[in-house]
Motif scaffolding. Sequence first.
Motif, short mmCIF file in Angstrom:
data_model
loop_
_atom_site.label_atom_id
_atom_site.label_comp_id
_atom_site.label_asym_id
_atom_site.label_seq_id
_atom_site.Cartn_x
_atom_site.Cartn_y
_atom_site.Cartn_z
N ILE A 161 -0.46 -52.22 -87.64
CA ILE A 161 -0.28 -50.78 -87.45
C ILE A 161 0.53 -50.51 -86.19
CG2 ILE A 161 -1.51 -48.63 -86.93
CD1 ILE A 161 -3.79 -49.66 -88.72
N LEU A 162 0.26 -51.26 -85.14
CA LEU A 162 1.02 -51.10 -83.90
C LEU A 162 2.44 -51.64 -84.09
CD1 LEU A 162 -1.68 -52.27 -81.34
CD2 LEU A 162 -0.81 -49.93 -81.63
N ALA A 163 3.38 -51.04 -83.38
CA ALA A 163 4.78 -51.47 -83.46
C ALA A 163 5.00 -52.63 -82.50
CB ALA A 163 5.70 -50.30 -83.14
N LEU A 164 4.55 -53.81 -82.91
CA LEU A 164 4.63 -54.98 -82.04
C LEU A 164 5.93 -55.74 -82.29
CD1 LEU A 164 0.97 -56.32 -82.40
CD2 LEU A 164 1.90 -54.82 -80.61
N THR A 165 6.40 -56.40 -81.25
CA THR A 165 7.60 -57.24 -81.35
C THR A 165 7.36 -58.54 -80.61
OG1 THR A 165 8.56 -56.20 -79.38
CG2 THR A 165 9.17 -55.25 -81.51
N GLY A 166 8.25 -59.48 -80.80
CA GLY A 166 8.19 -60.74 -80.07
C GLY A 166 7.01 -61.61 -80.47
N PRO A 167 6.41 -62.31 -79.50
CA PRO A 167 5.29 -63.23 -79.80
C PRO A 167 4.11 -62.54 -80.46
CG PRO A 167 6.15 -63.63 -77.59
CD PRO A 167 6.80 -62.38 -78.09
N LEU A 168 3.82 -61.29 -80.09
CA LEU A 168 2.69 -60.58 -80.70
C LEU A 168 2.92 -60.32 -82.19
CD1 LEU A 168 1.72 -57.99 -77.94
CD2 LEU A 168 0.47 -60.04 -78.63
N ALA A 169 4.17 -60.08 -82.56
CA ALA A 169 4.50 -59.89 -83.97
C ALA A 169 4.28 -61.19 -84.74
CB ALA A 169 5.94 -59.41 -84.12
N THR A 170 4.60 -62.31 -84.09
CA THR A 170 4.35 -63.62 -84.72
C THR A 170 2.85 -63.89 -84.83
OG1 THR A 170 6.42 -64.47 -83.82
CG2 THR A 170 4.80 -66.09 -84.58
N LEU A 171 2.12 -63.54 -83.77
CA LEU A 171 0.68 -63.76 -83.76
C LEU A 171 -0.01 -62.98 -84.87
CD1 LEU A 171 -1.89 -64.90 -82.47
CD2 LEU A 171 -1.88 -62.93 -80.91
N ARG A 172 0.42 -61.73 -85.09
CA ARG A 172 -0.25 -60.93 -86.10
C ARG A 172 -0.04 -61.50 -87.50
NH1 ARG A 172 3.42 -55.35 -86.23
NH2 ARG A 172 5.27 -56.23 -87.22
N PHE A 173 1.09 -62.18 -87.71
CA PHE A 173 1.33 -62.84 -89.00
C PHE A 173 0.25 -63.90 -89.25
CE2 PHE A 173 2.94 -66.63 -91.15
CZ PHE A 173 3.31 -66.11 -92.37
N TRP A 174 -0.04 -64.69 -88.24
CA TRP A 174 -1.03 -65.76 -88.40
C TRP A 174 -2.45 -65.20 -88.50
CZ3 TRP A 174 0.61 -70.06 -90.18
CH2 TRP A 174 1.92 -70.49 -89.88
N VAL A 175 -2.73 -64.12 -87.78
CA VAL A 175 -4.04 -63.49 -87.90
C VAL A 175 -4.24 -62.97 -89.33
CG1 VAL A 175 -5.48 -61.56 -87.14
CG2 VAL A 175 -4.17 -62.87 -85.45
#
Length: 208
Positions: A161-175
């Motif tokens: 839901i949050l507009a994340l970019t960079g490493p956090l965007a990658t992390l959310r994929f794995w979560v």
Amino acid sequence: MSGLPASAAGGPAPATGVRTAGLWNIANILTMVRLLLVPGFVLLMLHNGGYDPVWRSFAWAAFAIAMITDLFDGHLARTYNLVTDFGKIADPIADKAIMGAALICLSALDDLPWWVTGVILFREIGITLMRFWVIRHGVIPASRGGKMKTLAQGVGVGMYILALTGPLATLRFWVMAVAVALTVLTGFDYVRQAVRMRRAAREAEPAR
């Protein structure tokens, strides 16, 4: 039953001070709040085209509040004897509604693949219907895996839901990948428990 009060029939008098929970108790109010948050979340999520980081943050706040109330209403109902028929029906509906709204919005905005939304919704709706299917034989308790699944889904969807970019965007994929895996695995486990419970109930029934 004689239809007479217990005291008149010679039995023990009913205990005083025991009351049934009314509709307007804190557990049900939290459930109602969660239901009301669903349309509000959708409006915030899709406002200004659905890609405004500020409005996405507001949508995340609504989603987070809904998930937090989910942690408390059931606990309060059981702890303080506030279980009602309304709560039994509305609570799972509210849970599925906020999660389903979030998943559908994310897929509609092309932030999350539709197959992920389909897998999660199919599992959640299917397990809910299955619980009603076996409810006369017993209640399937929430397992540790089921609780981990709920946590992973909440965290994963919240990060999308949050507009994340960079490493956090990658992390959310794995979560989210972990959430989908737990969704499928716990779904199979609940089906296994339901089949076993129904089979045991049939074997316990007297032969006709």
